[in-house]
Design a protein around this motif. Structure first.
Motif, PDB file in Angstrom:
ATOM      1  N   ASP A 156     -11.383  16.664  49.585  1.00  0.00           N
ATOM      2  CA  ASP A 156     -11.911  16.233  48.286  1.00  0.00           C
ATOM      3  C   ASP A 156     -10.777  15.988  47.280  1.00  0.00           C
ATOM      4  O   ASP A 156     -10.883  15.116  46.414  1.00  0.00           O
ATOM      5  N   TYR A 157      -9.722  16.755  47.406  1.00  0.00           N
ATOM      6  CA  TYR A 157      -8.572  16.580  46.518  1.00  0.00           C
ATOM      7  C   TYR A 157      -7.879  15.245  46.811  1.00  0.00           C
ATOM      8  O   TYR A 157      -7.443  14.550  45.887  1.00  0.00           O
ATOM      9  N   ALA A 158      -7.796  14.881  48.099  1.00  0.00           N
ATOM     10  CA  ALA A 158      -7.208  13.594  48.476  1.00  0.00           C
ATOM     11  C   ALA A 158      -8.051  12.444  47.927  1.00  0.00           C
ATOM     12  O   ALA A 158      -7.516  11.427  47.469  1.00  0.00           O
ATOM     13  N   GLU A 159      -9.381  12.608  47.933  1.00  0.00           N
ATOM     14  CA  GLU A 159     -10.258  11.580  47.366  1.00  0.00           C
ATOM     15  C   GLU A 159     -10.047  11.488  45.852  1.00  0.00           C
ATOM     16  O   GLU A 159      -9.994  10.392  45.285  1.00  0.00           O
ATOM     17  N   PHE A 160      -9.915  12.637  45.197  1.00  0.00           N
ATOM     18  CA  PHE A 160      -9.674  12.666  43.753  1.00  0.00           C
ATOM     19  C   PHE A 160      -8.369  11.942  43.418  1.00  0.00           C
ATOM     20  O   PHE A 160      -8.311  11.162  42.458  1.00  0.00           O
ATOM     21  N   ILE A 161      -7.323  12.189  44.214  1.00  0.00           N
ATOM     22  CA  ILE A 161      -6.038  11.506  44.005  1.00  0.00           C
ATOM     23  C   ILE A 161      -6.224   9.998  44.148  1.00  0.00           C
ATOM     24  O   ILE A 161      -5.688   9.205  43.359  1.00  0.00           O
ATOM     25  N   GLY A 162      -7.011   9.569  45.147  1.00  0.00           N
ATOM     26  CA  GLY A 162      -7.286   8.148  45.331  1.00  0.00           C
ATOM     27  C   GLY A 162      -7.983   7.538  44.136  1.00  0.00           C
ATOM     28  O   GLY A 162      -7.665   6.413  43.714  1.00  0.00           O
ATOM     29  N   ILE A 163      -8.926   8.273  43.563  1.00  0.00           N
ATOM     30  CA  ILE A 163      -9.630   7.807  42.363  1.00  0.00           C
ATOM     31  C   ILE A 163      -8.662   7.688  41.187  1.00  0.00           C
ATOM     32  O   ILE A 163      -8.685   6.710  40.430  1.00  0.00           O
ATOM     33  N   MET A 164      -7.783   8.674  41.042  1.00  0.00           N
ATOM     34  CA  MET A 164      -6.786   8.642  39.967  1.00  0.00           C
ATOM     35  C   MET A 164      -5.813   7.477  40.148  1.00  0.00           C
ATOM     36  O   MET A 164      -5.408   6.837  39.170  1.00  0.00           O
ATOM     37  N   LEU A 165      -5.433   7.185  41.386  1.00  0.00           N
ATOM     38  CA  LEU A 165      -4.539   6.056  41.645  1.00  0.00           C
ATOM     39  C   LEU A 165      -5.200   4.732  41.277  1.00  0.00           C
ATOM     40  O   LEU A 165      -4.533   3.776  40.879  1.00  0.00           O
ATOM     41  N   GLY A 166      -6.531   4.692  41.395  1.00  0.00           N
ATOM     42  CA  GLY A 166      -7.259   3.475  41.055  1.00  0.00           C
ATOM     43  C   GLY A 166      -7.552   3.369  39.568  1.00  0.00           C
ATOM     44  O   GLY A 166      -6.913   2.601  38.847  1.00  0.00           O
ATOM     45  N   SER A 183     -15.496   7.156  30.014  1.00  0.00           N
ATOM     46  CA  SER A 183     -14.323   7.925  30.413  1.00  0.00           C
ATOM     47  C   SER A 183     -14.711   9.361  30.725  1.00  0.00           C
ATOM     48  O   SER A 183     -15.384  10.014  29.921  1.00  0.00           O
ATOM     49  N   ILE A 184     -14.303   9.828  31.902  1.00  0.00           N
ATOM     50  CA  ILE A 184     -14.468  11.233  32.273  1.00  0.00           C
ATOM     51  C   ILE A 184     -13.092  11.857  32.102  1.00  0.00           C
ATOM     52  O   ILE A 184     -12.134  11.406  32.752  1.00  0.00           O
ATOM     53  N   TYR A 185     -12.946  12.836  31.244  1.00  0.00           N
ATOM     54  CA  TYR A 185     -11.599  13.291  30.912  1.00  0.00           C
ATOM     55  C   TYR A 185     -11.507  14.808  30.768  1.00  0.00           C
ATOM     56  O   TYR A 185     -12.488  15.504  30.507  1.00  0.00           O
ATOM     57  N   VAL A 186     -10.284  15.297  30.939  1.00  0.00           N
ATOM     58  CA  VAL A 186      -9.961  16.716  30.786  1.00  0.00           C
ATOM     59  C   VAL A 186      -8.630  16.812  30.062  1.00  0.00           C
ATOM     60  O   VAL A 186      -7.708  16.052  30.352  1.00  0.00           O
ATOM     61  N   ASN A 187      -8.536  17.722  29.112  1.00  0.00           N
ATOM     62  CA  ASN A 187      -7.280  17.973  28.428  1.00  0.00           C
ATOM     63  C   ASN A 187      -6.777  19.340  28.868  1.00  0.00           C
ATOM     64  O   ASN A 187      -7.317  20.362  28.463  1.00  0.00           O
ATOM     65  N   ASN A 188      -5.765  19.357  29.747  1.00  0.00           N
ATOM     66  CA  ASN A 188      -5.322  20.615  30.318  1.00  0.00           C
ATOM     67  C   ASN A 188      -3.886  20.483  30.843  1.00  0.00           C
ATOM     68  O   ASN A 188      -3.635  19.729  31.782  1.00  0.00           O
ATOM     69  N   LYS A 189      -2.964  21.202  30.239  1.00  0.00           N
ATOM     70  CA  LYS A 189      -1.560  21.133  30.636  1.00  0.00           C
ATOM     71  C   LYS A 189      -1.355  21.616  32.061  1.00  0.00           C
ATOM     72  O   LYS A 189      -0.579  21.018  32.831  1.00  0.00           O
ATOM     73  N   GLU A 190      -2.030  22.694  32.441  1.00  0.00           N
ATOM     74  CA  GLU A 190      -1.875  23.260  33.786  1.00  0.00           C
ATOM     75  C   GLU A 190      -2.284  22.250  34.854  1.00  0.00           C
ATOM     76  O   GLU A 190      -1.623  22.123  35.888  1.00  0.00           O
ATOM     77  N   HIS A 231     -20.462  12.060  40.467  1.00  0.00           N
ATOM     78  CA  HIS A 231     -19.629  12.454  41.601  1.00  0.00           C
ATOM     79  C   HIS A 231     -18.244  12.896  41.123  1.00  0.00           C
ATOM     80  O   HIS A 231     -17.710  13.918  41.588  1.00  0.00           O
ATOM     81  N   ILE A 232     -17.665  12.154  40.187  1.00  0.00           N
ATOM     82  CA  ILE A 232     -16.348  12.497  39.645  1.00  0.00           C
ATOM     83  C   ILE A 232     -16.403  13.821  38.894  1.00  0.00           C
ATOM     84  O   ILE A 232     -15.514  14.666  39.019  1.00  0.00           O
ATOM     85  N   LYS A 233     -17.452  14.022  38.115  1.00  0.00           N
ATOM     86  CA  LYS A 233     -17.616  15.286  37.386  1.00  0.00           C
ATOM     87  C   LYS A 233     -17.685  16.470  38.352  1.00  0.00           C
ATOM     88  O   LYS A 233     -17.085  17.522  38.114  1.00  0.00           O
ATOM     89  N   LYS A 234     -18.391  16.274  39.464  1.00  0.00           N
ATOM     90  CA  LYS A 234     -18.505  17.339  40.469  1.00  0.00           C
ATOM     91  C   LYS A 234     -17.152  17.636  41.115  1.00  0.00           C
ATOM     92  O   LYS A 234     -16.851  18.790  41.443  1.00  0.00           O
ATOM     93  N   LEU A 235     -16.342  16.593  41.314  1.00  0.00           N
ATOM     94  CA  LEU A 235     -15.005  16.797  41.889  1.00  0.00           C
ATOM     95  C   LEU A 235     -14.143  17.645  40.953  1.00  0.00           C
ATOM     96  O   LEU A 235     -13.441  18.560  41.406  1.00  0.00           O
ATOM     97  N   PHE A 236     -14.164  17.349  39.667  1.00  0.00           N
ATOM     98  CA  PHE A 236     -13.421  18.153  38.687  1.00  0.00           C
ATOM     99  C   PHE A 236     -13.845  19.621  38.775  1.00  0.00           C
ATOM    100  O   PHE A 236     -13.008  20.526  38.787  1.00  0.00           O
TER     101      PHE A 236
END
Length: 275
Positions: free
Chosen positions: A88-98, A146-153, A121-126
């Motif tokens: 699921d993390y690899a899919e999330f990275i793919g979404i971010m690359l797009g 926009s689905i967004y998160v503000n988080n330095k970590e 689906h994206i919200k569930k991945l987060f």
């Protein structure tokens, strides 16, 4: 880097409105002209190129980026609960690359407001990957959300695993090595990339469904082609900024082996191929 929008910049945006629309500054132009207080480095580069005005004459001043100003809400930084390098993390990275973007400590994925199920689906991945509930901002001007998160970590984690800040095209980003070197991770990363910057197109004359990926970062196109070889798929470079899967048998293999999380693609497959 962002810069304050002064009177001259607003005048140039109005003056070259039609040209800028054709070249496509992704942020809504009307928003830049009438509401926005700052303009990004990449948008400014496009404006300078179109207007042919020396950058020095714009009298630029830097602008601070505030998440609450950009999205209209206060964002609280929560500690993440990272689940590790799973598919699921690899899919999330793919979404971010797009369709993703990292600016300072804000991670944002922007999609069409019509893609409601994909948004969920994206919200569930987060939530699943990081234990964070993302915020959602629907544009009042364009058909985007926009689905967004503000988080330095989280920003530090994503940078550690191959993502970075700034223009993906200028940096000519690549798929992280840990994904490219693994068949399972490659499968899900390809899915994320196609779900966002990809499309499925039915050719009436050939009675065939094609699967394409469009991106101006040439490294991403090449990486997709390489990862696809794990599944004996050949994406052909048909334009400088896109690759396409043409063969009927290979399209069916793609659907079976990789598939889609975005309903707009899976619905088209069902309509035209009955799969």
């Amino acid at each position: 880097m962002r810069y304050k929008i002064n009177l001259l910049i607003r005048q140039l945006l109005r003056q070259h409105y039609k040209k800028l629309l054709k070249i496509s500054i992704r942020t809504n132009l009307k928003n830049l002209i009438y509401k926005s207080k700052s303009i990004s480095e990449s948008q400014l580069d496009i404006l300078v190129k179109v207007s042919r005005i020396p950058r020095k004459s714009l009298k630029l001043k830097g602008a601070e980026f505030h998440s609450e100003r950009n999205f209209g809400k206060y964002l609280r930084c929560n500690k993440i609960q990272f689940k590790g390098k799973i598919h699921d993390y690899a899919e999330f990275i793919g979404i971010m690359l797009g369709d993703g973007n990292i600016h300072r400590n804000t991670m944002r994925i922007t999609i069409s407001s019509e893609e409601q199920e994909f948004k969920e689906h994206i919200k569930k991945l987060f939530k699943k990957l990081f234990g964070i509930e993302p915020k959602v901002y629907k544009s009042k001007i364009s058909k985007s959300v926009s689905i967004y998160v503000n988080n330095k970590e989280l920003r530090v984690l994503l940078e550690k695993h191959g993502l970075g800040q700034g223009s993906k095209v200028k940096r000519n980003i690549q798929v992280p090595k840990w994904i490219r070197a693994n068949k399972t991770f490659s499968r899900y990363c390809i899915r994320g990339m196609i779900d966002t910057d990809g499309c499925t197109h039915y050719h009436k004359r050939d009675k065939q469904l094609y699967v394409s990926f469009h991106n101006r970062a040439s490294n991403l196109l090449m990486d997709l082609q390489k990862m696809a070889k794990y599944f004996n798929l050949t994406f052909t470079r048909n334009t400088p900024y896109s690759v396409t899967l043409y063969k009927k048998d290979e399209v069916r293999i793609y659907i079976k082996e990789i598939g889609f999380s975005n309903k707009k693609h899976s619905s088209r497959v069902k309509n035209y191929l009955g799969l």
